[in-house]
Motif scaffolding. Structure first.
Motif, PDB file in Angstrom:
ATOM      1  N   ALA A 181       0.845  -1.197   0.000  1.00 39.20           N
ATOM      2  CA  ALA A 181       0.000   0.000   0.000  1.00 39.20           C
ATOM      3  C   ALA A 181       0.876   1.242   0.000  1.00 39.20           C
ATOM      4  CB  ALA A 181      -0.935   0.011   1.206  1.00 39.20           C
ATOM      5  N   CYS A 182       0.353   2.318  -0.581  1.00 42.95           N
ATOM      6  CA  CYS A 182       1.049   3.602  -0.483  1.00 42.95           C
ATOM      7  C   CYS A 182       0.786   4.198   0.900  1.00 42.95           C
ATOM      8  CB  CYS A 182       0.591   4.555  -1.589  1.00 42.95           C
ATOM      9  SG  CYS A 182      -1.141   5.078  -1.446  1.00 42.95           S
ATOM     10  N   HIS A 183       1.555   5.216   1.249  1.00 47.16           N
ATOM     11  CA  HIS A 183       1.443   5.794   2.585  1.00 47.16           C
ATOM     12  C   HIS A 183       0.065   6.422   2.794  1.00 47.16           C
ATOM     13  CE1 HIS A 183       2.819   7.629   6.317  1.00 47.16           C
ATOM     14  NE2 HIS A 183       2.305   8.776   5.900  1.00 47.16           N
ATOM     15  N   LEU A 184      -0.472   7.097   1.761  1.00 43.49           N
ATOM     16  CA  LEU A 184      -1.758   7.780   1.913  1.00 43.49           C
ATOM     17  C   LEU A 184      -2.884   6.781   2.133  1.00 43.49           C
ATOM     18  CD1 LEU A 184      -3.461  10.326   1.864  1.00 43.49           C
ATOM     19  CD2 LEU A 184      -3.541  10.157  -0.630  1.00 43.49           C
ATOM     20  N   CYS A 185      -2.930   5.726   1.335  1.00 39.73           N
ATOM     21  CA  CYS A 185      -3.996   4.728   1.505  1.00 39.73           C
ATOM     22  C   CYS A 185      -3.853   3.999   2.832  1.00 39.73           C
ATOM     23  CB  CYS A 185      -3.956   3.729   0.345  1.00 39.73           C
ATOM     24  SG  CYS A 185      -4.486   4.410  -1.238  1.00 39.73           S
ATOM     25  N   ASN A 186      -2.625   3.731   3.239  1.00 40.16           N
ATOM     26  CA  ASN A 186      -2.406   3.043   4.507  1.00 40.16           C
ATOM     27  C   ASN A 186      -2.927   3.878   5.665  1.00 40.16           C
ATOM     28  OD1 ASN A 186      -1.480   1.370   6.541  1.00 40.16           O
ATOM     29  ND2 ASN A 186       0.466   0.983   5.565  1.00 40.16           N
ATOM     30  N   GLN A 187      -2.653   5.181   5.628  1.00 39.50           N
ATOM     31  CA  GLN A 187      -3.117   6.057   6.702  1.00 39.50           C
ATOM     32  C   GLN A 187      -4.633   6.265   6.641  1.00 39.50           C
ATOM     33  OE1 GLN A 187      -1.251   7.341   9.235  1.00 39.50           O
ATOM     34  NE2 GLN A 187       0.408   6.062   8.458  1.00 39.50           N
ATOM     35  N   SER A 188      -5.193   6.336   5.431  1.00 39.30           N
ATOM     36  CA  SER A 188      -6.631   6.575   5.296  1.00 39.30           C
ATOM     37  C   SER A 188      -7.437   5.358   5.733  1.00 39.30           C
ATOM     38  CB  SER A 188      -6.971   6.933   3.845  1.00 39.30           C
ATOM     39  OG  SER A 188      -6.269   8.086   3.430  1.00 39.30           O
ATOM     40  N   LYS A 189      -6.942   4.175   5.425  1.00 40.32           N
ATOM     41  CA  LYS A 189      -7.668   2.958   5.774  1.00 40.32           C
ATOM     42  C   LYS A 189      -7.667   2.732   7.278  1.00 40.32           C
ATOM     43  CE  LYS A 189      -7.791  -2.006   4.792  1.00 40.32           C
ATOM     44  NZ  LYS A 189      -7.487  -2.451   6.157  1.00 40.32           N
ATOM     45  N   ALA A 190      -6.527   2.978   7.913  1.00 37.39           N
ATOM     46  CA  ALA A 190      -6.401   2.829   9.370  1.00 37.39           C
ATOM     47  C   ALA A 190      -6.861   1.437   9.796  1.00 37.39           C
ATOM     48  CB  ALA A 190      -7.159   3.935  10.089  1.00 37.39           C
ATOM     49  N   ASP A 191      -7.811   1.363  10.736  1.00 36.22           N
ATOM     50  CA  ASP A 191      -8.248   0.058  11.247  1.00 36.22           C
ATOM     51  C   ASP A 191      -9.583  -0.375  10.656  1.00 36.22           C
ATOM     52  OD1 ASP A 191      -9.811   1.947  12.433  1.00 36.22           O
ATOM     53  OD2 ASP A 191      -9.703   1.125  14.454  1.00 36.22           O
ATOM     54  N   ARG A 192      -9.919   0.167   9.474  1.00 35.02           N
ATOM     55  CA  ARG A 192     -11.156  -0.245   8.816  1.00 35.02           C
ATOM     56  C   ARG A 192     -10.918  -1.481   7.954  1.00 35.02           C
ATOM     57  NH1 ARG A 192     -13.213   5.058   5.842  1.00 35.02           N
ATOM     58  NH2 ARG A 192     -10.970   5.263   5.482  1.00 35.02           N
ATOM     59  N   SER A 193     -11.967  -2.242   7.746  1.00 36.91           N
ATOM     60  CA  SER A 193     -11.859  -3.399   6.866  1.00 36.91           C
ATOM     61  C   SER A 193     -11.830  -2.942   5.414  1.00 36.91           C
ATOM     62  CB  SER A 193     -13.034  -4.352   7.102  1.00 36.91           C
ATOM     63  OG  SER A 193     -14.254  -3.721   6.749  1.00 36.91           O
ATOM     64  N   LEU A 194     -11.510  -3.870   4.522  1.00 43.19           N
ATOM     65  CA  LEU A 194     -11.420  -3.525   3.107  1.00 43.19           C
ATOM     66  C   LEU A 194     -12.755  -3.064   2.560  1.00 43.19           C
ATOM     67  CD1 LEU A 194      -9.834  -3.422   0.471  1.00 43.19           C
ATOM     68  CD2 LEU A 194     -10.309  -5.852   0.156  1.00 43.19           C
ATOM     69  N   ASP A 195     -13.846  -3.742   2.901  1.00 39.31           N
ATOM     70  CA  ASP A 195     -15.172  -3.360   2.399  1.00 39.31           C
ATOM     71  C   ASP A 195     -15.579  -1.968   2.880  1.00 39.31           C
ATOM     72  OD1 ASP A 195     -15.391  -5.759   1.084  1.00 39.31           O
ATOM     73  OD2 ASP A 195     -16.413  -6.777   2.748  1.00 39.31           O
ATOM     74  N   ASP A 196     -15.310  -1.668   4.144  1.00 41.03           N
ATOM     75  CA  ASP A 196     -15.644  -0.342   4.683  1.00 41.03           C
ATOM     76  C   ASP A 196     -14.834   0.749   3.998  1.00 41.03           C
ATOM     77  OD1 ASP A 196     -17.427  -1.569   6.351  1.00 41.03           O
ATOM     78  OD2 ASP A 196     -16.079  -1.562   8.099  1.00 41.03           O
ATOM     79  N   PHE A 197     -13.566   0.469   3.771  1.00 43.60           N
ATOM     80  CA  PHE A 197     -12.682   1.460   3.159  1.00 43.60           C
ATOM     81  C   PHE A 197     -13.125   1.798   1.746  1.00 43.60           C
ATOM     82  CE2 PHE A 197      -8.430   2.262   1.044  1.00 43.60           C
ATOM     83  CZ  PHE A 197      -8.348   3.580   1.470  1.00 43.60           C
ATOM     84  N   VAL A 198     -13.450   0.794   0.947  1.00 47.10           N
ATOM     85  CA  VAL A 198     -13.863   1.018  -0.437  1.00 47.10           C
ATOM     86  C   VAL A 198     -15.245   1.634  -0.504  1.00 47.10           C
ATOM     87  CG1 VAL A 198     -14.337  -0.110  -2.647  1.00 47.10           C
ATOM     88  CG2 VAL A 198     -12.394  -0.843  -1.277  1.00 47.10           C
ATOM     89  N   SER A 199     -16.165   1.210   0.352  1.00 49.34           N
ATOM     90  CA  SER A 199     -17.529   1.739   0.322  1.00 49.34           C
ATOM     91  C   SER A 199     -17.567   3.203   0.726  1.00 49.34           C
ATOM     92  CB  SER A 199     -18.443   0.940   1.245  1.00 49.34           C
ATOM     93  OG  SER A 199     -17.998   1.025   2.589  1.00 49.34           O
ATOM     94  N   ASP A 200     -16.706   3.631   1.650  1.00 47.42           N
ATOM     95  CA  ASP A 200     -16.651   5.049   2.046  1.00 47.42           C
ATOM     96  C   ASP A 200     -16.216   5.906   0.887  1.00 47.42           C
ATOM     97  OD1 ASP A 200     -17.492   4.385   4.507  1.00 47.42           O
ATOM     98  OD2 ASP A 200     -15.582   4.676   5.536  1.00 47.42           O
ATOM     99  N   PHE A 201     -15.303   5.406   0.069  1.00 48.67           N
ATOM    100  CA  PHE A 201     -14.850   6.186  -1.082  1.00 48.67           C
ATOM    101  C   PHE A 201     -15.942   6.269  -2.135  1.00 48.67           C
ATOM    102  CE2 PHE A 201     -12.896   6.436  -5.293  1.00 48.67           C
ATOM    103  CZ  PHE A 201     -12.152   7.581  -5.164  1.00 48.67           C
ATOM    104  N   ASP A 202     -16.683   5.185  -2.346  1.00 42.24           N
ATOM    105  CA  ASP A 202     -17.749   5.192  -3.358  1.00 42.24           C
ATOM    106  C   ASP A 202     -18.868   6.152  -2.989  1.00 42.24           C
ATOM    107  OD1 ASP A 202     -16.351   3.350  -4.794  1.00 42.24           O
ATOM    108  OD2 ASP A 202     -17.396   1.617  -3.945  1.00 42.24           O
ATOM    109  N   ASP A 203     -19.122   6.288  -1.664  1.00 45.62           N
ATOM    110  CA  ASP A 203     -20.189   7.188  -1.225  1.00 45.62           C
ATOM    111  C   ASP A 203     -19.818   8.649  -1.470  1.00 45.62           C
ATOM    112  OD1 ASP A 203     -21.572   4.988  -0.454  1.00 45.62           O
ATOM    113  OD2 ASP A 203     -21.007   5.127   1.672  1.00 45.62           O
TER     114      ASP A 203
END
Length: 228
Positions: free
Chosen positions: A206-228
């Motif tokens: 992962a890049c630093h930005l995505c790693n920090q943005s995802k934090a302790d969220r699951s993959l589905d939560d991380f992607v769904s937040d971006f789609d919203d």
């Protein structure tokens, strides 16, 4: 005969202090009353500041005439001030796990009388280490190709920390799993805070930005937040 040293010059007061002072800004000699007193432990009775009062007023007026930028909330964004668009993140297929190491199946594992599974491995410097874990964690490590079964009470970690990092980055070709740009960090798809482990199946580059943005969220939560 020379002048009497006991006689004070015209520019000296009764306290042997100069009655006038040259302004450090305009260069004119002015009375001491035109200068502000110095403050502090080392200041004396006749200790004055370098610039006269008139020059200080002029300086203050000039500084107040300089336009001040409005706060960021009040600024109208210009074309050059446009913020970069966020990276597009999508849910991609997971990388293929490495071939399963040779050894017994995870089903042969049994906890000891103390209810633990022994786990051993090596540090980056080659020193052996040993710790205890539970049966569920030991089975997960074996199934996700991070450990091998030594006997029914013991497993051995395959990778050192350094070798594991190198393996993940090279496997993913230094490409962020979420946005496709250059990455040099490792992220857990299922965060460790939610039960994830450091295994080839659960870790991606992962890049630093995505790693920090995802934090302790699951993959589905991380992607769904971006789609919203």
């Amino acid at each position: 005969m020379g002048p009497d040293p006991r006689t004070a010059p015209e520019e000296l007061t009764s306290g042997d202090a100069p009655a006038t002072k040259r302004c450090s800004r305009c260069g004119e000699s002015k009375p001491l009353t035109d200068f502000l007193r110095r403050t502090g432990r080392r200041s004396g009775k006749a200790s004055r500041r370098g610039a006269c009062r008139q020059c200080r007023k002029l300086q203050k007026a000039d500084s107040s005439a300089i336009p001040i930028e409005p706060p960021m909330a009040e600024r109208v964004p210009e074309e050059d001030d446009a913020l970069p668009l966020p990276k597009k993140r999508t849910k991609k297929p997971l990388p293929e796990p490495p071939p399963r190491p040779e050894g017994p199946e995870a089903s042969v594992l049994r906890p000891t009388r103390e209810g633990i599974i022994r786990m051993r491995g090596r540090t980056d410097k080659g020193r052996r280490w040993y710790q205890e874990t539970d049966l569920e964690t030991a089975v997960t490590l074996v199934l996700e190709h991070a450990a091998v079964v030594v006997n029914r009470h013991t497993i051995r970690r395959i990778y050192t920390n350094k070798k594991f990092r190198q393996y993940i980055l090279m496997r993913d070709n230094y490409t962020c799993h979420f946005c496709g740009e250059y990455g040099d960090t490792i992220d857990h798809l299922l965060p460790r805070a939610k039960g994830g482990h450091t295994t080839p199946v659960n870790c991606v580059c992962a890049c630093h930005l995505c790693n920090q943005s995802k934090a302790d969220r699951s993959l589905d939560d991380f992607v769904s937040d971006f789609d919203d």
